[in-house]
Structures are given as C-alpha cells and as structure tokens.
Design an enzyme around this catalytic site. Structure first.
Site, PDB file in Angstrom:
ATOM      1  N   LYS A  54      43.853  41.277  35.756  1.00  0.00           N
ATOM      2  CA  LYS A  54      43.380  41.577  37.175  1.00  0.00           C
ATOM      3  C   LYS A  54      44.883  41.108  38.093  1.00  0.00           C
ATOM      4  O   LYS A  54      45.181  41.693  38.977  1.00  0.00           O
ATOM      5  CB  LYS A  54      42.210  40.715  37.539  1.00  0.00           C
ATOM      6  N   GLN A  98      34.550  35.545  38.856  1.00  0.00           N
ATOM      7  CA  GLN A  98      34.457  36.136  37.437  1.00  0.00           C
ATOM      8  C   GLN A  98      33.051  35.566  36.886  1.00  0.00           C
ATOM      9  O   GLN A  98      32.759  34.445  36.659  1.00  0.00           O
ATOM     10  CB  GLN A  98      35.793  35.629  36.691  1.00  0.00           C
ATOM     11  N   ASP A 121      33.385  43.005  44.343  1.00  0.00           N
ATOM     12  CA  ASP A 121      32.570  43.418  43.281  1.00  0.00           C
ATOM     13  C   ASP A 121      31.393  44.255  43.336  1.00  0.00           C
ATOM     14  O   ASP A 121      30.720  44.569  42.516  1.00  0.00           O
ATOM     15  CB  ASP A 121      32.214  41.998  42.487  1.00  0.00           C
TER      16      ASP A 121
END
Ligand code: NAD
Length: 294
Positions: A54, A98, A121
C-alpha cells in the site's frame, strides 16, 4: 474451449496509472496532495506485506503515504487517540486500520472512530449504510475491484443473474450492494445455504469470497459464466512447499467458464488500486472538488 483469463494485474496497473494522472491534475489545479494513513498494529507477516505494498503504490501514484506502526499490546485508548489525531490532520484524507487487529482490541469500536469521510476501507457503518441505501459512499476496495474486473468482460451487468458466495462485511455484503447498483439480480449464499452447486449453476456471474480452497467446483459453473475468485488460501503440498489457491477449483472451472480470474493475479492487485481510487475520491470530496474521473 477454455475461459478468457481476466488479467487483474494489467487492469490494476492501468487503473493506478489513471489515478496517478488525476492526482497530478488535482495537485496542479487545486494544490491538493491526497494523503493516505495506514495503521498497522502488531507484526502479522501477511499484514506487513499488504501495508508495504500500500505504501509503495500510494507513493507511486503521487500521493502522500503515512505509516503508523504500533506494538501488538497497544492500549485501545492509545489507538483511538491516534485515529482522533488522523481525523483532525488536514494532510490525511484516507485512514486505513489494517485488519485483523489483535484480539485485545475491539475492531468495531476502532472502525467506528474513523471519520466516515476518511474511511477509505468503507467499513464504517455510515458508509455501509449509505451503500445499502443506494446513496454515494466510500465502498470497500475488494468489492469495487470485483465490479471493475466484471465490467472488463461485460459492459453492462443489467438483468444478469449473479451469485455472491460469502456475506462478510469486507467483501460479500458490499459486493451484493454494488451488484444491485449495476441492476444485476443477486443471490447471496453463505455457510448455511443449501444446494450451493445448483444456485451457482444458474448464475451468469459467480463471486466466491469464502476462504475455503477450491470449494466451487467446475461442474457447478454455468457454461460461459464469468467467475471472480476473491479467495486467497495457502495450500500445503506434499513436498513441504505451499501454493496459493482461490475459492474456485481453477483447473476445472477454466474449462467451463467464459471468463475467470486467476489466483494470484486476479482480484488481489485490484484491492490496493481501488484503495488509491478511494483516497483520491475522499480527498476531492473533503475539499469540495468535483468527483475525479476514475
Ligand atoms: P470471512 O471469513 O469474513 O467470510 C467468509 C464467508 O463465507 C462467511 O460469510 C461465511 O458465511 C461464508 N462461508 C463459509 N463457509 C462456507 C461454505 N462452506 N459455503 C458457503 N459459504 C461459506 O472472509 P472474507 O474476509 O470475506 O474473505 C473471504 C476470502 O477472500 C478469504 O480467502 C480472504 O483471504 C479473501 N480476501 C481476499 C481479498 C483480496 O484482496 N483478494 C480481500 C479480502 C479477502
């Protein structure tokens, strides 16, 4: 006849190039550098790999990348304080924590603490609810990638029969909503569904997001169907080595399907590319700029 292989790597690379073009434009025209903050708690090896990728891809697209690493034993209050500071930080337009988080932390509380405008997200209930209501929302990245891959085969999904196998908040549920937006007719299957093979056999579009290696067999697939395999499973081989396998028995399905994604090289690369898309969209929305053309 064998299926056309949907090249997720190539499609993701093209998408990243388009994001980079739009990032350069908003920098030039509005003096805005979109920024993504990724928070990694602990040192799960798979998460380390994702976070590194990322970071590299965010910088590669010309955006700012901020990495925050916290020890596995971090107190929930300290993680919440970091999220609050990222919510306030004008250089940060996307925040990604994460997953999975260590068991000592409550993932729901953490996700709820993220400013929905920066929730790249797409897991905050505001975004999940907006998506389910048919309103504009930041959508989870993997389902967004699945739709783009499907549209590389079919210009329109209108009226097609789709099956989504798996109902997680990260993949299955939001994917169902995105398919409804595309006017597909959607069946949602899960661990309690009966006759999965028959449900799959009537579907023009098959999405497998289960986490069980090669669950979907070739003889379940309707001839000519498009198969999008989200699963990433590591299989142990007899010689002590391992190989990656999807949720679809690829060698069987490739002989029946019209188009199919490989694992690896299908959905996986699209997820990070779509994270870049979401960060760019979030940055433009926060600054009142028109929606970027990606
Ligand atoms: P999850 O464990 O949260 O959800 C799995 C879903 O599958 C559940 O809804 C469950 O009801 C369903 N299920 C379980 N057993 C079943 C069965 N026998 N028949 C039908 N349905 C069944 O998993 P997830 O986070 O949605 O991930 C699914 C898979 O996708 C995993 O392999 C994961 O590694 C992979 N994944 C890949 C990406 C990517 O970028 N490619 C991103 C996220 C997840």
């Amino acid at each position: 006849m064998t299926a056309r292989i949907i090249d997720g790597k190539a499609i993701a690379s093209e998408l990243r190039a388009r994001v980079a073009g739009e990032v350069a434009r908003v920098k030039r025209e509005a003096g805005l550098t979109p920024g993504l903050a990724v928070v990694l708690v602990g040192n799960d090896p798979a998460s380390e790999v994702y976070v590194r990728s990322k970071h590299t891809q965010t910088q590669g697209a010309g955006m700012a990348s901020f990495e925050h690493r916290l020890p596995a034993g971090v107190a929930q209050a300290d993680l919440l304080a970091l999220i609050a500071s990222l919510n306030r930080d004008a250089n940060v337009h996307g925040i990604l924590v994460q997953l999975p988080l260590p068991k000592s932390l409550d993932a729901e509380t953490i996700i709820n603490a993220i400013d929905p405008a920066k929730d790249v997200d797409g897991l905050h209930p505001n975004n999940a609810g907006r998506l389910a209501g048919g309103f504009s929302a930041l959508s989870p990245c993997t389902p967004l990638g699945c739709i783009i891959l499907t549209k590389s085969v079919h210009a329109s999904l209108e009226g097609m029969n789709a099956i989504v196998i798996g109902r997680s908040n990260l993949v299955g549920r939001p994917l169902v909503q995105l398919l409804l937006h595309e006017n597909a007719t959607v069946t949602i299957a899960h661990s309690r569904s009966r006759d999965l093979a028959q449900l799959t056999a009537r579907s023009d579009l098959v999405y497998a997001a289960v986490g069980k290696a090669e669950l979907v067999r070739g003889d379940w697939i309707k001839p000519g169907a498009t198969v999008i395999d989200v699963g990433i499973n590591r299989l142990a081989l007899a010689d002590g080595k391992t190989r990656l396998a999807g949720d679809v028995a690829f060698a069987e399905a490739v002989k029946v399907a019209g188009a199919i994604t490989p694992v690896p090289g299908g959905v996986g690369p699209m997820t990070v590319a779509c994270l870049l898309v979401n960060t760019l969209r979030a940055a433009c929305a926060i600054h009142g700029l028109p929606k970027p053309s990606v």
